[in-house]
Design a protein around this motif. Structure first.
Motif, PDB file in Angstrom:
ATOM      1  N   GLY A 265      29.720  25.823 -26.359  1.00 19.09           N
ATOM      2  CA  GLY A 265      30.082  26.738 -25.340  1.00 19.09           C
ATOM      3  C   GLY A 265      30.343  25.906 -23.993  1.00 19.09           C
ATOM      4  O   GLY A 265      30.397  26.675 -22.843  1.00 19.09           O
ATOM      5  N   GLN A 266      30.743  24.600 -24.057  1.00 20.98           N
ATOM      6  CA  GLN A 266      31.018  23.851 -22.619  1.00 20.98           C
ATOM      7  C   GLN A 266      32.288  23.513 -22.614  1.00 20.98           C
ATOM      8  O   GLN A 266      32.972  23.017 -23.493  1.00 20.98           O
ATOM      9  CB  GLN A 266      30.093  22.715 -22.822  1.00 20.98           C
ATOM     10  CG  GLN A 266      28.481  22.933 -22.958  1.00 20.98           C
ATOM     11  CD  GLN A 266      28.065  23.919 -21.874  1.00 20.98           C
ATOM     12  OE1 GLN A 266      28.276  23.857 -20.650  1.00 20.98           O
ATOM     13  NE2 GLN A 266      27.228  25.122 -22.160  1.00 20.98           N
ATOM     14  N   LYS A 267      32.923  23.405 -21.494  1.00 13.58           N
ATOM     15  CA  LYS A 267      34.210  23.000 -21.159  1.00 13.58           C
ATOM     16  C   LYS A 267      34.342  21.526 -21.131  1.00 13.58           C
ATOM     17  O   LYS A 267      33.610  20.582 -20.293  1.00 13.58           O
ATOM     18  CB  LYS A 267      34.816  23.605 -19.892  1.00 13.58           C
ATOM     19  CG  LYS A 267      36.105  23.319 -19.498  1.00 13.58           C
ATOM     20  CD  LYS A 267      36.923  24.084 -18.563  1.00 13.58           C
ATOM     21  CE  LYS A 267      36.307  23.823 -17.119  1.00 13.58           C
ATOM     22  NZ  LYS A 267      36.971  24.229 -16.252  1.00 13.58           N
ATOM     23  N   VAL A 268      35.298  20.785 -21.926  1.00  8.85           N
ATOM     24  CA  VAL A 268      35.546  19.522 -21.801  1.00  8.85           C
ATOM     25  C   VAL A 268      36.960  19.108 -21.304  1.00  8.85           C
ATOM     26  O   VAL A 268      37.827  19.956 -21.933  1.00  8.85           O
ATOM     27  CB  VAL A 268      35.199  18.834 -23.351  1.00  8.85           C
ATOM     28  CG1 VAL A 268      35.404  17.535 -23.222  1.00  8.85           C
ATOM     29  CG2 VAL A 268      33.562  19.113 -23.649  1.00  8.85           C
ATOM     30  N   ALA A 269      36.895  18.107 -20.419  1.00 10.66           N
ATOM     31  CA  ALA A 269      38.380  18.032 -20.021  1.00 10.66           C
ATOM     32  C   ALA A 269      38.779  16.839 -20.769  1.00 10.66           C
ATOM     33  O   ALA A 269      38.073  15.897 -21.023  1.00 10.66           O
ATOM     34  CB  ALA A 269      38.352  17.510 -18.485  1.00 10.66           C
ATOM     35  N   ILE A 270      40.271  16.777 -21.146  1.00 10.53           N
ATOM     36  CA  ILE A 270      41.061  15.502 -21.913  1.00 10.53           C
ATOM     37  C   ILE A 270      41.897  14.946 -20.592  1.00 10.53           C
ATOM     38  O   ILE A 270      42.505  15.537 -19.902  1.00 10.53           O
ATOM     39  CB  ILE A 270      41.615  16.120 -22.974  1.00 10.53           C
ATOM     40  CG1 ILE A 270      40.935  16.738 -23.987  1.00 10.53           C
ATOM     41  CG2 ILE A 270      42.401  14.980 -23.509  1.00 10.53           C
ATOM     42  CD1 ILE A 270      39.702  16.029 -24.552  1.00 10.53           C
ATOM     43  N   LEU A 271      41.395  13.693 -20.513  1.00  8.93           N
ATOM     44  CA  LEU A 271      42.323  12.900 -19.654  1.00  8.93           C
ATOM     45  C   LEU A 271      43.041  11.874 -20.259  1.00  8.93           C
ATOM     46  O   LEU A 271      42.814  11.185 -21.245  1.00  8.93           O
ATOM     47  CB  LEU A 271      41.061  12.274 -18.535  1.00  8.93           C
ATOM     48  CG  LEU A 271      40.123  13.235 -18.030  1.00  8.93           C
ATOM     49  CD1 LEU A 271      39.223  12.275 -17.072  1.00  8.93           C
ATOM     50  CD2 LEU A 271      40.897  14.303 -17.138  1.00  8.93           C
ATOM     51  N   PHE A 272      44.109  11.320 -19.553  1.00  6.26           N
ATOM     52  CA  PHE A 272      44.908  10.282 -19.821  1.00  6.26           C
ATOM     53  C   PHE A 272      45.177   9.382 -18.683  1.00  6.26           C
ATOM     54  O   PHE A 272      45.638   9.665 -17.631  1.00  6.26           O
ATOM     55  CB  PHE A 272      46.331  10.786 -20.433  1.00  6.26           C
ATOM     56  CG  PHE A 272      47.484   9.923 -20.888  1.00  6.26           C
ATOM     57  CD1 PHE A 272      47.146   9.131 -21.898  1.00  6.26           C
ATOM     58  CD2 PHE A 272      48.392   9.647 -20.052  1.00  6.26           C
ATOM     59  CE1 PHE A 272      48.007   8.360 -22.414  1.00  6.26           C
ATOM     60  CE2 PHE A 272      49.375   8.758 -20.441  1.00  6.26           C
ATOM     61  CZ  PHE A 272      49.087   8.013 -21.613  1.00  6.26           C
ATOM     62  N   ARG A 273      45.340   7.907 -19.115  1.00  5.99           N
ATOM     63  CA  ARG A 273      45.773   7.087 -18.325  1.00  5.99           C
ATOM     64  C   ARG A 273      46.899   6.099 -18.707  1.00  5.99           C
ATOM     65  O   ARG A 273      46.615   5.518 -19.742  1.00  5.99           O
ATOM     66  CB  ARG A 273      44.672   6.430 -17.880  1.00  5.99           C
ATOM     67  CG  ARG A 273      45.021   5.170 -16.579  1.00  5.99           C
ATOM     68  CD  ARG A 273      43.887   4.167 -16.369  1.00  5.99           C
ATOM     69  NE  ARG A 273      43.439   3.254 -17.491  1.00  5.99           N
ATOM     70  CZ  ARG A 273      42.534   2.453 -17.565  1.00  5.99           C
ATOM     71  NH1 ARG A 273      41.679   2.714 -16.695  1.00  5.99           N
ATOM     72  NH2 ARG A 273      42.218   1.779 -18.458  1.00  5.99           N
ATOM     73  N   ALA A 274      48.031   6.059 -18.157  1.00  5.42           N
ATOM     74  CA  ALA A 274      49.230   5.168 -18.923  1.00  5.42           C
ATOM     75  C   ALA A 274      48.907   4.024 -18.500  1.00  5.42           C
ATOM     76  O   ALA A 274      48.449   3.519 -17.470  1.00  5.42           O
ATOM     77  CB  ALA A 274      50.524   6.016 -18.113  1.00  5.42           C
TER      78      ALA A 274
END
Length: 456
Positions: free
Chosen positions: A282-291
């Protein structure tokens, strides 16, 4: 008869004279005045901290002494002279004399002597030994608890200096044991099983785990020569224990991936709970990207963990770069971030046709050590009418017997009709093959392998 009476009177008078004669001291053998007894009260003399103790020095004399002189002799150093005052007449020439002295922390501890005599020369004197005991005042200084705020169960250290006030003034009290006490807010002090010995400068450090907000202090129990003491208090605030989290099994793929295709980013969020590491649901996880070439992480998407802590998103592959997941944390649980996973995004390849390498043969069999082997075959590509010969660069590869690795030997070119022919020296028994790696119009292919035994 009258004459006899006169003689008797004279004789009687002579007797009277003999009886009354010893009137002088010399004729009677009288003694000189002397000190018959001395005392010190109180004894021993105990000086506690900064107090002053009144000490009475008493002497008793006989034979009508007219003065009493006293001396106090310290354990080390010169004696001090004083005069006693007559306070009581005890009759028959006896008297009591007294001198009162204030004794404080300036008096050296140890064995002293009190001597009293009827003159300054010490005539008819007596001596009484007494002990001065100094119980010095103690105090704490530089008391500080650090850090001033911790999480539940973390360690704190209370440090400071223990001092004593001797004849030389305030100085370090070394080599004694100091204890730690704690009082929670609204509670009372409890001594903990934590102690430390003071060093040569009186310094100490007491370390314990803090589970509640409250006040900490140091305590010294005292000794035969030093008073007990309790320090000032220092407060430490305790926050609720924070659990640790981590992201495991993080992956982004496939790698490489064609531009425009689907890219999956997956992982698992765990928390270090009562039973060890377990999924954090039940926890929010953020997906990040670095070009590639950028220093900035861009937010791409979010996902919520399932009952096992798993999360994942599918995105469209657009640029090569690094992917990572990040959990911001919440009350009682620290956040965490995954490692960075690089994915290469390729431009879509143009449609290409198949190729094949056929009729491969290595001869002679067996071969001779250091002699040439000949290799033949054909490279063909598929077109609209079937298979046709193709001119291209083809590699010759060799794998020694018992090895799992292919080694590049040389490059050759096929003819316009696709025929392949080349030669190479043989030194070991093993397998041979042709490999066409493909080009912009045709996919690559490899021939079958052919084994050749080499004899010496």
């Amino acid at each position: 008869m009258v004459k006899r009476i006169r003689v008797a009177v004279v004789a009687a008078a002579g007797c009277a004279t003999l009886v009354a004669g010893p009137v002088t001291a010399a004729s009677a053998g009288a003694t000189a005045p002397a000190v018959t007894a001395v005392s010190v009260n109180p004894s021993p003399v105990v000086v506690t901290g900064g107090e002053t103790v009144k000490v009475a020095f008493t002497a008793e004399t006989s034979d009508t002494a007219t003065q009493v002189v006293g001396w106090m002799t310290p354990p080390v150093g010169a004696r001090t002279q004083f005069n006693l005052v007559k306070t009581d007449d005890l009759g028959a020439g006896k008297a009591r004399w007294k001198y009162t002295k204030d004794v404080d922390r300036q008096f050296a501890p140890g064995r002293w002597n009190f001597t009293a005599a009827v003159d300054s020369g010490g005539s008819g004197g007596r001596t009484e030994a007494f002990t001065v005991k100094q119980v010095y005042q103690t105090d704490f200084d530089d008391i500080a608890a650090r850090p001033s705020a911790v999480r539940e169960g973390e360690r704190i250290t209370l440090g400071g200096v223990l001092r004593q006030n001797t004849a030389s003034g305030w100085g370090a009290l070394a080599g004694v044991k100091v204890h730690l006490a704690f009082r929670p807010l609204g509670g009372s002090y409890t001594r903990l099983p934590v102690s430390d010995g003071t060093d040569s400068k009186g310094r100490f450090e007491l370390t314990a785990r803090a589970f509640k907000t409250g006040h900490w202090r140091a305590e010294y129990d005292g000794s035969a020569t030093a008073l007990s003491a309790k320090s000032e208090t220092d407060r430490v605030d305790v926050r609720g224990r924070t659990l640790h989290s981590r992201i495991v099994d993080f992956d982004a793929g496939p790698d490489p991936v064609d531009e425009g295709d689907r890219l999956s980013v997956r992982g698992t969020l765990q928390v270090d709970g009562k039973h060890g590491w377990e999924g954090y649901k039940g926890q929010k996880v953020a997906i990040l990207f670095r070009a590639d070439g950028s220093h900035r992480w861009d937010h791409v998407s979010n996902d919520w963990t399932d009952h096992r802590g798993r999360f994942g998103v599918d995105v469209t592959a657009e640029r090569s770069g690094h992917w990572r997941a990040e959990f911001a944390g919440n009350d009682g649980v620290e956040g965490d971030g995954s490692h960075a996973e690089h994915v290469t995004v390729r431009k879509p390849e143009p449609d290409r046709a198949d190729s094949r390498v056929i009729k491969f043969n290595a001869s002679p069999e067996p071969g001779r050590y250091g002699r040439y082997l000949k290799f033949r075959g054909a490279l063909q590509v598929r077109d609209d009418w079937g298979w046709d010969g193709h001119r291209a660069k083809v590699g010759l590869y060799f794998k020694p017997k018992g090895s799992h690795k292919w080694y590049f030997v040389k490059t050759t070119w096929s003819t316009g009709s696709g025929k392949l022919s080349t030669k190479a020296k043989a030194y070991n028994s093993g397998y041979w093959k042709f490999v066409f790696k493909g080009d912009e119009d045709f996919y690559g292919d490899s021939s079958r392998s052919d084994y050749v035994r080499v004899r010496r």
